[in-house]
Design an enzyme around this catalytic site. Structure first.
Site, PDB file in Angstrom:
ATOM      1  N   LYS A  55      25.647  -4.514  -0.705  1.00  0.00           N
ATOM      2  CA  LYS A  55      27.124  -4.589  -0.709  1.00  0.00           C
ATOM      3  C   LYS A  55      27.718  -3.931   0.529  1.00  0.00           C
ATOM      4  O   LYS A  55      28.926  -3.902   0.700  1.00  0.00           O
ATOM      5  CB  LYS A  55      27.683  -3.862  -1.943  1.00  0.00           C
ATOM      6  CG  LYS A  55      27.235  -4.408  -3.268  1.00  0.00           C
ATOM      7  CD  LYS A  55      27.923  -3.587  -4.381  1.00  0.00           C
ATOM      8  CE  LYS A  55      27.287  -3.818  -5.732  1.00  0.00           C
ATOM      9  NZ  LYS A  55      27.691  -2.795  -6.702  1.00  0.00           N
ATOM     10  N   ARG A  76      11.456   3.586   3.195  1.00  0.00           N
ATOM     11  CA  ARG A  76      11.074   2.625   4.240  1.00  0.00           C
ATOM     12  C   ARG A  76      12.291   1.762   4.531  1.00  0.00           C
ATOM     13  O   ARG A  76      12.954   1.270   3.606  1.00  0.00           O
ATOM     14  CB  ARG A  76       9.913   1.751   3.765  1.00  0.00           C
ATOM     15  CG  ARG A  76       9.661   0.571   4.693  1.00  0.00           C
ATOM     16  CD  ARG A  76       8.399  -0.162   4.371  1.00  0.00           C
ATOM     17  NE  ARG A  76       7.229   0.626   4.728  1.00  0.00           N
ATOM     18  CZ  ARG A  76       5.986   0.144   4.702  1.00  0.00           C
ATOM     19  NH1 ARG A  76       5.756  -1.090   4.340  1.00  0.00           N
ATOM     20  NH2 ARG A  76       4.972   0.913   5.045  1.00  0.00           N
ATOM     21  N   ARG A  78       0.804  -1.221   0.000  1.00  0.00           N
ATOM     22  CA  ARG A  78       0.000   0.000   0.000  1.00  0.00           C
ATOM     23  C   ARG A  78       0.842   1.279   0.000  1.00  0.00           C
ATOM     24  O   ARG A  78       0.575   2.211  -0.750  1.00  0.00           O
ATOM     25  CB  ARG A  78      -0.912   0.038   1.234  1.00  0.00           C
ATOM     26  CG  ARG A  78      -2.182  -0.727   1.085  1.00  0.00           C
ATOM     27  CD  ARG A  78      -2.625  -1.239   2.428  1.00  0.00           C
ATOM     28  NE  ARG A  78      -1.700  -2.280   2.854  1.00  0.00           N
ATOM     29  CZ  ARG A  78      -1.834  -3.555   2.531  1.00  0.00           C
ATOM     30  NH1 ARG A  78      -2.864  -3.943   1.843  1.00  0.00           N
ATOM     31  NH2 ARG A  78      -0.939  -4.454   2.892  1.00  0.00           N
ATOM     32  N   THR A  79       1.847   1.315   0.854  1.00  0.00           N
ATOM     33  CA  THR A  79       2.565   2.582   1.007  1.00  0.00           C
ATOM     34  C   THR A  79       3.283   2.950  -0.287  1.00  0.00           C
ATOM     35  O   THR A  79       3.162   4.072  -0.783  1.00  0.00           O
ATOM     36  CB  THR A  79       3.541   2.503   2.199  1.00  0.00           C
ATOM     37  OG1 THR A  79       2.803   2.099   3.343  1.00  0.00           O
ATOM     38  CG2 THR A  79       4.189   3.850   2.483  1.00  0.00           C
ATOM     39  N   HIS A 125       5.480   5.632  11.396  1.00  0.00           N
ATOM     40  CA  HIS A 125       4.946   5.579  10.024  1.00  0.00           C
ATOM     41  C   HIS A 125       4.021   6.790   9.849  1.00  0.00           C
ATOM     42  O   HIS A 125       2.796   6.659   9.812  1.00  0.00           O
ATOM     43  CB  HIS A 125       4.192   4.257   9.856  1.00  0.00           C
ATOM     44  CG  HIS A 125       3.860   3.894   8.445  1.00  0.00           C
ATOM     45  ND1 HIS A 125       4.053   4.756   7.377  1.00  0.00           N
ATOM     46  CD2 HIS A 125       3.347   2.757   7.920  1.00  0.00           C
ATOM     47  CE1 HIS A 125       3.660   4.142   6.278  1.00  0.00           C
ATOM     48  NE2 HIS A 125       3.225   2.940   6.569  1.00  0.00           N
TER      49      HIS A 125
END
Ligand code: NCD
Length: 308
Positions: free
Chosen positions: A87, A108, A58-59, A136
């Site tokens: 890496k 995120r 969703r985000t 959030h």
């Protein structure tokens, strides 16, 4: 009080009644424009970097939809496996690079505090799209707008949070945001997943009325909003404990019907356990309406962080 919207949104603690009001008004305008198919192309020529190092449906997709609707373009990363983070590149260096490509960055990351490292590397508009079990903020703005739309107000409501209160970044951010309103908060969780001490300290210091409880059956009668969030499997070190707690709350039609007439049921989704699909038929089920609100909310939010 500064009404300007923060250019870099890491935590809902950064917001105040003035910029929240600005946000609610702008979202309503964006929603109306979407309905009339007349969204203005204010992001034309702009690029958003959507960096999702933790899973998201969703985000990421609603930020991308919002930015496309405003005429902008997206570059994105889904998962850390395909980037130099794999890496061993630091977040700082990654952002130092990406700021040369993009006009706004949404990130995120599984690590609490990762957004802090990112904004040390750039002055560009930035939105925390979820940092581990931290915060959030954009989800809680969707939640706030949804409560406002459904109830016509936010003050004087009793809002119950059900499930993984300890690890839910959505519940943490909405808690901080509700400091700006006169609400009563009830946290319903198993004792192992209760609200972290530092957030309870925040509630006490800010004189926010709250209580903690274990049983939804006894609390539901007092609630105007029941906000459910799943038990967050990925945050547990001990899978045995997760298995023991994962079915702590099952939300059935029968249970919802014992609530007030104006009760709404919300969930940032995904639902895993928690709300049964039979509840979807009830008018109280607001979680898909909440999803719908995510596009105008994120349109307003990118406009606010980029243009104040
Ligand atoms: C939430 C998240 O990622 O924190 N989902 C979302 O953004 N809509 C909730 C969750 O994962 O349970």
């Amino acid at each position: 009080m500064n009404s300007a919207f923060p250019r870099q949104l890491v935590s809902t603690k950064q917001l105040n009644p003035k910029n929240i009001q600005l946000f609610l008004e702008k979202t309503a305008k964006m929603e109306q424009a979407l309905l009339e198919n007349k969204s203005s192309q204010i992001m034309q020529g702009k690029i958003m970097a959507a960096l999702f190092y933790e899973p998201s449906t969703r985000t990421r997709l609603s930020f991308e939809t919002a930015f496309h609707k405003l005429g902008g373009k997206i570059i994105s990363v889904a998962g850390s496996g395909s980037t130099s983070i794999k890496k061993g590149e630091t977040i700082y260096d990654t952002i130092k690079v990406i700021e040369n490509y993009a006009d706004i960055i949404v990130m995120r990351h599984a690590q609490i505090g990762a957004p802090g490292e990112a904004i040390n590397a750039t002055q560009k508009p930035f939105i925390n799209g979820g940092d581990g079990a931290g915060e959030h903020p954009s989800q809680s703005l969707i939640d706030l707008y949804t409560i406002y739309k459904e109830h016509g107000k936010i003050d004087e409501l009793t809002i119950g949070f059900v499930g993984d209160v300890k690890y839910s970044r959505c519940i943490h951010s909405l808690t901080y945001l509700l400091k700006n309103f006169k609400t009563k908060l009830v946290y319903i969780s198993p004792k192992e997943l209760a609200m972290p001490h530092e957030i309870k300290k925040f509630l006490t210091e800010n004189k926010i009325t709250f209580k903690e409880a274990r049983q939804i059956e006894t609390e539901i009668k007092n609630l105007d909003v029941m906000y459910v969030n799943r038990i967050q499997k990925e945050r547990f070190d001990d899978m045995e404990q997760y298995k023991k707690l994962k079915h702590s709350y099952i939300i059935t039609t029968k249970l919802v019907k014992t609530g007030k007439k104006n009760l709404i049921v919300m969930d940032p989704l995904p639902r895993v356990g928690g709300i049964l699909t039979e509840v979807d038929q009830l008018p109280q089920a607001a979680y898909f309406r909440q999803v719908k609100n995510s596009v105008p909310v994120r349109m307003a939010l990118v406009d606010l962080v980029m243009n104040g």
